[in-house]
Enzyme design. Sequence first.
Site: not given
Length: 251
Positions: A25, A42, A70, A74, A136, A200, A212
């Site tokens: 963020d 961005h 997310s 939109w 990974l 969240l 956590e």
Amino acid sequence: MSNAAPIAPVADRSDAPLHVALIMDGNGRWAAARGLPRAEGHRRGVDALRRVVRAAHELGIGYLTIFSFSSENWSRPAAEIGDLFGLLRRFIRNDLASLHRDGVRVRVIGERDGLEPDICALLNEAEELTRNNSRLTLVVAFNYGSRQEIARAAQRLAREVAEGKRDPDTIDAEMLGQYLEAPDIPDPDLIIRTSGEQRLSNFLLWQAAYSELVFVPMHWPDFDKAALEGAIAEFARRERRFGGLVAKTAS
Ligand code: FPP
């Protein structure tokens, strides 16, 4: 004070989280503070992402999940949505070969329906090319919303019940979890959100039950290996009891 036994020492606790999830963020605020367009924030966010994927390798993290678009994004202006989709396209086109070379397995979670066909093709290509890598796992949450993911799982279960394939009495939390998008991926041990916001925002709500949470004030484009190490150090100071009395590791 309760009479419960004292919490056991945490000698067996491993400091390194197996799975780190990131809410990247603050790109817009980073840009605004410098008089730059949000798109530049961005773009610099993708640079930070590259640094952090490399750092995750070096720090022995097994799974890194990133919230890159997310379901609620939109509602942003069409131009900004176009910028974010453009960055995803460029990230996959430019970085897929090196991610593959570095042993990164790419997984994508989120709703594919409604995405442009070329985006779907790139996401599929990234998953296919890297499917056998094991160093990974980079989980890209794209067009992702956790409530939507849980609703889709409930819908699938309901359909199986309606078709007579499943007894509703057999549905429990563990089973519902198996109907989420990536049931083979362990829940995140550590969720980091940058930019000082402490929520969240519909990210991994189910999977975060015992994660956590670490909130760092810096904006995402400034995030780097040192910041990741700082968050991991904070994680290592936490005592994880998973609802019990004795501190445990996640694995
Ligand atoms: C939040 O900043 C960030 C996002 C909405 C998207 C995160 C995307 C990237 C880091 C780049 C894209 C990466 C890929 C792989 C597509 P914000 O815009 O909400 O910032 P603000 O809260 O300061 O306005």
